[in-house]
Design a protein around this motif. Structure first.
Motif, mmCIF file in Angstrom:
data_model
loop_
_atom_site.group_PDB
_atom_site.id
_atom_site.type_symbol
_atom_site.label_atom_id
_atom_site.label_comp_id
_atom_site.label_asym_id
_atom_site.label_seq_id
_atom_site.Cartn_x
_atom_site.Cartn_y
_atom_site.Cartn_z
ATOM 1 N N VAL A 65 80.116 74.908 29.565
ATOM 2 C CA VAL A 65 80.415 74.538 31.200
ATOM 3 C C VAL A 65 81.987 75.383 31.724
ATOM 4 C CG1 VAL A 65 81.209 72.349 31.624
ATOM 5 C CG2 VAL A 65 79.652 72.747 29.251
ATOM 6 N N ALA A 66 81.478 75.656 33.018
ATOM 7 C CA ALA A 66 82.147 75.853 33.203
ATOM 8 C C ALA A 66 82.958 74.924 34.286
ATOM 9 C CB ALA A 66 81.525 76.573 34.640
ATOM 10 N N TYR A 67 85.176 74.942 34.246
ATOM 11 C CA TYR A 67 85.402 73.734 34.655
ATOM 12 C C TYR A 67 85.562 73.348 34.084
ATOM 13 C CZ TYR A 67 85.420 77.449 38.899
ATOM 14 O OH TYR A 67 85.397 79.119 39.134
ATOM 15 N N ALA A 68 85.325 72.849 32.455
ATOM 16 C CA ALA A 68 85.185 71.755 32.073
ATOM 17 C C ALA A 68 86.208 70.773 32.433
ATOM 18 C CB ALA A 68 85.180 71.967 30.305
ATOM 19 N N ARG A 69 87.268 71.091 32.332
ATOM 20 C CA ARG A 69 88.321 70.417 33.077
ATOM 21 C C ARG A 69 88.684 69.160 34.434
ATOM 22 N NH1 ARG A 69 90.944 68.074 29.303
ATOM 23 N NH2 ARG A 69 92.484 67.141 30.972
ATOM 24 N N GLN A 70 86.847 69.093 34.969
ATOM 25 C CA GLN A 70 86.191 68.543 35.564
ATOM 26 C C GLN A 70 85.005 68.079 35.774
ATOM 27 O OE1 GLN A 70 87.131 71.651 39.177
ATOM 28 N NE2 GLN A 70 86.630 70.025 40.238
ATOM 29 N N LEU A 71 84.600 68.278 34.104
ATOM 30 C CA LEU A 71 83.740 67.353 33.687
ATOM 31 C C LEU A 71 84.616 65.873 32.637
ATOM 32 C CD1 LEU A 71 80.896 66.462 32.429
ATOM 33 C CD2 LEU A 71 81.380 68.481 31.094
ATOM 34 N N ARG A 72 83.977 64.321 32.942
ATOM 35 C CA ARG A 72 84.106 63.648 32.156
ATOM 36 C C ARG A 72 83.694 62.638 32.468
ATOM 37 N NH1 ARG A 72 88.522 59.742 32.721
ATOM 38 N NH2 ARG A 72 89.633 61.137 34.486
ATOM 39 N N VAL A 73 83.969 62.407 29.974
ATOM 40 C CA VAL A 73 82.954 62.148 28.973
ATOM 41 C C VAL A 73 82.890 61.233 28.728
ATOM 42 C CG1 VAL A 73 81.051 62.684 27.362
ATOM 43 C CG2 VAL A 73 81.697 64.655 29.165
ATOM 44 N N GLY A 74 82.222 59.814 28.948
ATOM 45 C CA GLY A 74 82.422 58.779 27.756
ATOM 46 C C GLY A 74 81.873 58.473 26.752
ATOM 47 N N LYS A 75 81.888 57.893 26.472
ATOM 48 C CA LYS A 75 81.965 57.488 24.890
ATOM 49 C C LYS A 75 80.304 57.779 24.903
ATOM 50 C CE LYS A 75 84.617 54.242 24.369
ATOM 51 N NZ LYS A 75 85.705 52.005 23.419
ATOM 52 N N ALA A 76 79.863 58.240 23.858
ATOM 53 C CA ALA A 76 78.452 58.906 22.725
ATOM 54 C C ALA A 76 77.423 59.393 23.905
ATOM 55 C CB ALA A 76 78.391 57.474 22.107
ATOM 56 N N CYS A 77 77.846 60.494 24.572
ATOM 57 C CA CYS A 77 77.136 61.183 24.735
ATOM 58 C C CYS A 77 76.754 62.568 23.900
ATOM 59 C CB CYS A 77 77.650 61.892 26.500
ATOM 60 S SG CYS A 77 78.047 60.260 27.580
ATOM 61 N N VAL A 78 75.761 62.847 25.256
ATOM 62 C CA VAL A 78 74.833 64.118 24.140
ATOM 63 C C VAL A 78 74.546 64.920 25.562
ATOM 64 C CG1 VAL A 78 72.333 64.669 22.828
ATOM 65 C CG2 VAL A 78 73.777 62.942 23.010
ATOM 66 N N ILE A 79 74.910 66.011 25.308
ATOM 67 C CA ILE A 79 74.565 67.760 25.571
ATOM 68 C C ILE A 79 73.559 68.374 25.086
ATOM 69 C CG2 ILE A 79 75.005 69.226 26.762
ATOM 70 C CD1 ILE A 79 77.881 67.490 27.678
ATOM 71 N N GLY A 80 72.979 68.263 24.909
ATOM 72 C CA GLY A 80 71.448 69.092 24.042
ATOM 73 C C GLY A 80 71.494 70.500 24.704
ATOM 74 N N ALA A 81 70.804 71.602 23.379
ATOM 75 C CA ALA A 81 71.584 73.005 23.306
ATOM 76 C C ALA A 81 71.028 73.478 24.279
ATOM 77 C CB ALA A 81 70.462 73.038 22.214
ATOM 78 N N ASN A 82 71.137 74.847 25.214
ATOM 79 C CA ASN A 82 71.286 75.632 25.580
ATOM 80 C C ASN A 82 71.731 74.899 26.913
ATOM 81 O OD1 ASN A 82 70.323 78.085 23.842
ATOM 82 N ND2 ASN A 82 68.854 76.491 23.520
ATOM 83 N N SER A 83 72.437 73.987 27.090
ATOM 84 C CA SER A 83 72.338 73.657 28.990
ATOM 85 C C SER A 83 73.669 74.151 29.845
ATOM 86 C CB SER A 83 72.301 72.294 28.453
ATOM 87 O OG SER A 83 71.736 71.428 27.779
ATOM 88 N N THR A 84 73.602 74.805 30.771
ATOM 89 C CA THR A 84 74.305 75.258 31.267
ATOM 90 C C THR A 84 75.495 73.892 32.136
ATOM 91 O OG1 THR A 84 73.371 77.630 31.357
ATOM 92 C CG2 THR A 84 75.103 77.375 33.104
ATOM 93 N N ILE A 85 76.283 74.225 32.930
ATOM 94 C CA ILE A 85 76.792 73.180 33.466
ATOM 95 C C ILE A 85 77.927 73.801 34.361
ATOM 96 C CG2 ILE A 85 78.346 70.582 33.992
ATOM 97 C CD1 ILE A 85 76.787 70.212 31.343
ATOM 98 N N ASN A 86 78.339 73.689 35.386
ATOM 99 C CA ASN A 86 79.361 74.459 36.689
ATOM 100 C C ASN A 86 79.505 73.110 37.097
ATOM 101 O OD1 ASN A 86 80.550 74.851 38.964
ATOM 102 N ND2 ASN A 86 79.523 77.215 39.004
ATOM 103 N N ALA A 87 80.867 72.204 36.875
ATOM 104 C CA ALA A 87 81.494 70.757 37.625
ATOM 105 C C ALA A 87 82.470 71.609 38.772
ATOM 106 C CB ALA A 87 81.893 70.761 36.183
ATOM 107 N N PHE A 88 82.248 72.901 39.199
ATOM 108 C CA PHE A 88 83.419 72.919 39.974
ATOM 109 C C PHE A 88 83.111 72.564 42.119
ATOM 110 C CE2 PHE A 88 84.951 75.801 43.523
ATOM 111 C CZ PHE A 88 86.155 75.796 43.891
#
Length: 234
Positions: A65-88
């Motif tokens: 996850v690039a720019y992880a501080r710009q990712l807001r996550v609620g309760k009981a969320c799932v991000i599967g393996a080998n995922s790529t996120i850019n939250a810029f």
């Protein structure tokens, strides 16, 4: 016979990840131990990087996850393996409670600092199957309780055309995408910029959605066309 959903532990698990039907307590605990123990431990570390409640938070192996501080996550969320996120981008990305993003997802808000994305919001209880591609140029909003099959693609950006009808290599148009509550998108569906799907739409596998459809529509084809009212969930 194994006990049904009765113990405090299984009741707690059900509160965070609601179950469909009766599941024996032993089977449920075994399932989460195999699928969730390692990812739950990783989620504890990721909670320190992202914003929001993010507990419990299940994160698969090799997630970046690039720019992880710009990712807001609620309760009981799932991000599967080998995922790529850019939250810029100023709005960043927001996951409501119990959002599932399966393995191999690719979400990009910006490919360069000069053109930050306009934000992605995925509302509570939405499930996005493996191999999703979400290009967040314009703003994307995915509603409550949606179900996406494998390989769904959403692209909220398009190249502008010059006077001779050729695509520009620099200028882009961003109208955004809205997917209403309780929509179902089949495997390999593609949704292009400017599309809005009303609540309860069902989109057949392999469809390419180039225009908007009202609530309760059932669509399929390339390009997608209206087949009739939805017979899916309301």
């Amino acid at each position: 016979m194994a006990s049904k959903m009765s113990s405090p532990l299984t009741s707690l698990l059900s509160r965070f990840r609601p179950q469909q039907g009766d599941v024996p307590a032993k089977a449920l605990i075994g399932w989460y131990a195999r699928k969730g123990l390692g990812s739950g431990i990783r989620g504890l570390f990721w909670k320190l990087r992202v914003r929001g409640d993010a507990f419990p938070f299940f994160v698969g192996k090799r997630v970046t996850v690039a720019y992880a501080r710009q990712l807001r996550v609620g309760k009981a969320c799932v991000i599967g393996a080998n995922s790529t996120i850019n939250a810029f981008g100023p709005p960043g990305i927001e996951f409501g409670d119990r959002v599932t993003l399966r393995e191999g997802a690719w979400i990009q808000c910006a490919s360069h600092p000069s053109s930050p994305g306009e934000g992605l919001r995925i509302d509570a209880g939405t499930y996005i199957g493996p191999g999703a591609v979400i290009g967040v140029g314009g703003r994307i909003h995915i509603g409550v309780g949606c179900q996406f099959g494998a390989g769904v693609t959403l692209i909220a950006e398009n190249h502008a055309m010059d006077d001779e009808g050729r695509p520009s290599s620099h200028e882009v148009i961003r109208r955004g995408i809205v997917i209403g509550d309780h929509c179902w998108l089949g495997h390999r569906v593609t949704v292009l910029d400017g599309v809005s799907l009303g609540e309860g739409c069902v989109v057949g596998a392999g469809a390419v959605v180039t225009r908007s459809f009202p609530a309760g529509s059932r669509v399929a084809g390339v390009p997608a066309r209206l087949l009739g009212p939805s017979t899916g969930p309301k």
